[in-house]
Design a protein around this motif. Sequence first.
Motif, PDB file in Angstrom:
ATOM      1  N   LEU A 176       0.778  -1.183   0.104  1.00 48.83           N
ATOM      2  CA  LEU A 176       0.035  -0.064   0.226  1.00 48.83           C
ATOM      3  C   LEU A 176       0.723   1.157  -0.166  1.00 48.83           C
ATOM      4  CD1 LEU A 176      -2.837   0.898  -0.034  1.00 48.83           C
ATOM      5  CD2 LEU A 176      -2.897   0.662   2.412  1.00 48.83           C
ATOM      6  N   TYR A 233       1.288   3.854  -3.025  1.00 49.65           N
ATOM      7  CA  TYR A 233       1.037   5.249  -2.968  1.00 49.65           C
ATOM      8  C   TYR A 233       1.824   6.371  -3.188  1.00 49.65           C
ATOM      9  CZ  TYR A 233      -0.904   9.205  -0.215  1.00 49.65           C
ATOM     10  OH  TYR A 233      -1.671  10.689   0.200  1.00 49.65           O
ATOM     11  N   GLU A 234       3.260   5.980  -2.834  1.00 56.08           N
ATOM     12  CA  GLU A 234       4.375   6.834  -3.100  1.00 56.08           C
ATOM     13  C   GLU A 234       4.543   6.704  -4.710  1.00 56.08           C
ATOM     14  OE1 GLU A 234       8.007   6.265  -1.147  1.00 56.08           O
ATOM     15  OE2 GLU A 234       6.863   6.790   0.907  1.00 56.08           O
ATOM     16  N   HIS A 289       2.239   6.511  -6.730  1.00 58.72           N
ATOM     17  CA  HIS A 289       1.152   7.368  -7.388  1.00 58.72           C
ATOM     18  C   HIS A 289       1.286   8.761  -7.144  1.00 58.72           C
ATOM     19  CE1 HIS A 289      -3.022   9.112  -7.976  1.00 58.72           C
ATOM     20  NE2 HIS A 289      -2.862   9.631  -6.588  1.00 58.72           N
ATOM     21  N   CYS A 323      -3.364   4.986  -9.968  1.00 58.00           N
ATOM     22  CA  CYS A 323      -4.392   5.577  -9.334  1.00 58.00           C
ATOM     23  C   CYS A 323      -5.405   4.273  -9.245  1.00 58.00           C
ATOM     24  CB  CYS A 323      -5.192   6.527 -10.087  1.00 58.00           C
ATOM     25  SG  CYS A 323      -6.681   7.266  -9.268  1.00 58.00           S
ATOM     26  N   LEU A 342      -4.199   1.636  -6.710  1.00 54.88           N
ATOM     27  CA  LEU A 342      -4.065   2.142  -5.510  1.00 54.88           C
ATOM     28  C   LEU A 342      -5.647   2.158  -4.866  1.00 54.88           C
ATOM     29  CD1 LEU A 342      -2.658   3.439  -2.922  1.00 54.88           C
ATOM     30  CD2 LEU A 342      -3.102   5.543  -4.303  1.00 54.88           C
ATOM     31  N   PHE A 358      -6.668   0.036  -1.504  1.00 51.83           N
ATOM     32  CA  PHE A 358      -7.107   0.714  -0.303  1.00 51.83           C
ATOM     33  C   PHE A 358      -8.530  -0.064  -0.112  1.00 51.83           C
ATOM     34  CE2 PHE A 358      -4.918   5.043  -0.531  1.00 51.83           C
ATOM     35  CZ  PHE A 358      -4.446   4.927   0.489  1.00 51.83           C
ATOM     36  N   ASP A 396     -10.768   6.161   1.420  1.00 52.59           N
ATOM     37  CA  ASP A 396      -9.707   6.916   1.059  1.00 52.59           C
ATOM     38  C   ASP A 396      -9.521   6.374  -0.461  1.00 52.59           C
ATOM     39  OD1 ASP A 396      -8.557   7.860   3.173  1.00 52.59           O
ATOM     40  OD2 ASP A 396      -7.625   5.926   3.799  1.00 52.59           O
ATOM     41  N   ILE A 449      -8.906   9.082  -3.435  1.00 54.13           N
ATOM     42  CA  ILE A 449      -7.931   9.264  -4.478  1.00 54.13           C
ATOM     43  C   ILE A 449      -8.775   9.358  -5.832  1.00 54.13           C
ATOM     44  CG2 ILE A 449      -6.489   7.476  -5.646  1.00 54.13           C
ATOM     45  CD1 ILE A 449      -5.420   8.615  -3.228  1.00 54.13           C
ATOM     46  N   PRO A 494       0.165   4.883   4.137  1.00 51.17           N
ATOM     47  CA  PRO A 494      -0.120   6.308   4.028  1.00 51.17           C
ATOM     48  C   PRO A 494      -1.417   6.786   4.607  1.00 51.17           C
ATOM     49  CG  PRO A 494      -0.693   5.178   2.186  1.00 51.17           C
ATOM     50  CD  PRO A 494       0.448   3.972   3.047  1.00 51.17           C
ATOM     51  N   LEU A 551      -4.222   9.605   4.197  1.00 51.16           N
ATOM     52  CA  LEU A 551      -4.959  10.762   3.305  1.00 51.16           C
ATOM     53  C   LEU A 551      -5.334  11.999   4.241  1.00 51.16           C
ATOM     54  CD1 LEU A 551      -6.877   8.929   0.502  1.00 51.16           C
ATOM     55  CD2 LEU A 551      -4.337   9.795   0.528  1.00 51.16           C
TER      56      LEU A 551
END
Length: 275
Positions: free
Chosen positions: A182, A186-187, A189, A199, A202, A206, A214, A218, A272, A274
Amino acid sequence: MLIFSVLGALEINVPGKKIEISGELQRTLLQTLLVGEGESVSSEALMRRMWGESMWDVQPNTLYAHISRLRRRLRALEPERTEPRLTVHPSGYRLALAEGELDATEFVRKINSVEAGKFHSPGDSVRLLREALAMWRGPAFGDAARTPACRRAAVRYEAYRLRALELLFGAELENGNHATILAELYETHLAHPLHERYCELLMIAFYRSGRQADALEIYRRMWRRLADELGVRPSPQLQRTEQAILSHDPALDHPAVPPDASAPSAPWTRCPVLS
């Protein structure tokens, strides 16, 4: 055996040590020859690849002198080699490269193997993809991708790297490793905020991690970014993924990740948040 590395600053590796090629023009010449991946190139084509339209301002003797110098340097690195590494013949020049001697060629070969579906398990694909991505030490050719040929090759290799990440994250999700990857996903993305496949993957990661809000956030951010920066809407595929999340589509819980997947993963501990 020499190993030429261009996925980062130019390096030549011999058993037990790394060799530097001194002189900017010598490095530029070697990198431009490596771009050809073992093909033969005429003097004019080589000069065009190195200097573009400015080639007409360069004396041909300049190229010949540096070719001779590079041949001597490479020969000194392989005293037991019977055939010259860099050959000169009527049709031009050729830098001989055997299988495994250029990291970029090996990288592309690994990606194409996964893309072609040569592996029966996502775990095998993941292993090969992580091996391939670990070959990168920085931007292709480092800061020296100044020649037209090297710039074009750097763009091509970077496109393969981005595709390798798509395949990797798809295969990780197919393996059920959504929680493990995850933070890494995320990084990635964040580094490529307009890349819709990152995207989408991710969002699925999530959702499978019990973080539907989340996943939808996104998507909303992507929608705004595409509208503000490109004046377009998300792709139909990304819109379908959003609708599947909203409706808790059971297909999202299935290991397969449409439309393209293939590929254990490096341990990431940060998750991560958000905001």
